[in-house]
Design a protein around this motif. Structure first.
Motif, mmCIF file in Angstrom:
data_model
loop_
_atom_site.group_PDB
_atom_site.id
_atom_site.type_symbol
_atom_site.label_atom_id
_atom_site.label_comp_id
_atom_site.label_asym_id
_atom_site.label_seq_id
_atom_site.Cartn_x
_atom_site.Cartn_y
_atom_site.Cartn_z
ATOM 1 N N LYS A 144 -61.308 18.061 -14.057
ATOM 2 C CA LYS A 144 -60.772 16.573 -14.665
ATOM 3 C C LYS A 144 -61.045 16.798 -16.000
ATOM 4 C CE LYS A 144 -63.919 14.448 -12.192
ATOM 5 N NZ LYS A 144 -64.945 13.482 -11.775
ATOM 6 N N SER A 145 -62.142 17.566 -16.645
ATOM 7 C CA SER A 145 -62.181 17.630 -18.063
ATOM 8 C C SER A 145 -60.808 18.188 -18.654
ATOM 9 C CB SER A 145 -63.542 18.214 -18.368
ATOM 10 O OG SER A 145 -63.566 19.824 -18.123
ATOM 11 N N LEU A 208 -65.598 9.550 -16.038
ATOM 12 C CA LEU A 208 -66.021 10.777 -16.916
ATOM 13 C C LEU A 208 -66.400 9.811 -18.345
ATOM 14 C CD1 LEU A 208 -66.598 13.773 -17.225
ATOM 15 C CD2 LEU A 208 -64.302 14.047 -17.933
#
Length: 225
Positions: A144-145, A208
């Motif tokens: 996801k980053s 996040l």
């Protein structure tokens, strides 16, 4: 060609006192980097749930992202060439009426190119954002980053391309051309906006961001937000 330089030499070219490569080339390069990151995630063996449909969708998205990346890499060089074309047009002689007319026509043609190139960058980045939505929906959650960085790079590239359009489009005297280029930008922006809205939730980037905000002791917002 800029695109064939080693990374360190390319950065030296951007930091040199020469006007090219400039912001337009940088926008295309950022877009290419964002598309590359997203293509990497799309190509990871593991998908979100392991469903065959996800693998097929990600393979298609990866192909689209790699195609767009190639376009953006070409635009790195084309933007620098467009600036050089403008400089050459302004250096044309203007002693006689004929020379002045030829110079004026050359300037308009060069400004057209210098405006069309960042429009193409903008449209290519919008295509990449559309593919990013598929990656966000079906890609490996552990990346996801990477999705977040890729999407933010594309957003920066979109804004950078728009800045370069705006700095040049005011010099165009052809109203029909201005309208056509403006319409192309708005259409691409609408597609990018529609695709980007779900990305933060689908990829878990919203969560996040909250963690980042807590880590920074704020709300996850940066000055440009």
């Amino acid at each position: 060609m800029l695109s064939s330089l080693p990374v360190s030499d390319l950065l030296d070219a951007f930091s040199s006192p020469d006007p090219t490569p400039g912001g337009g080339s940088a926008a295309a390069l950022m877009g290419a980097l964002g598309a590359s990151l997203l293509a990497m995630v799309a190509g990871l063996p593991k998908t979100k749930t392991g469903a065959p449909e996800e693998r097929s969708a990600l393979d298609d998205a990866r192909a689209d992202l790699l195609r767009v990346r190639k376009t953006l890499v070409d635009l790195v060089d084309r933007d620098a060439a467009a600036y050089d074309l403008v400089v050459a047009a302004f250096k044309r002689p203007k002693s006689t009426d004929e020379e002045k007319a030829a110079r004026s026509a050359a300037i308009q043609d060069a400004m057209r190119v210098a405006t069309e190139v960042p429009v193409e960058t903008f449209r290519a980045c919008a295509e990449a954002v559309e593919a990013a939505r598929v990656v966000a929906e079906h890609g490996n959650p552990s990346a996801k980053s990477d999705v977040a960085v890729g999407v933010h790079a594309l957003q920066a590239a979109l804004m950078g391309a728009a800045f370069n359009v705006e700095i040049n489009i005011g010099s165009l005297k052809d109203a029909a051309l201005v309208d056509r280029l403006t319409a192309a930008l708005r259409e691409a922006q609408a597609r990018a906006a529609a695709a980007s809205q779900p990305i933060y939730v689908l990829a878990g980037i919203a969560d996040l961001q909250k963690l980042v905000g807590a880590r920074l002791g704020g709300h996850g917002r940066f000055p440009e937000d």
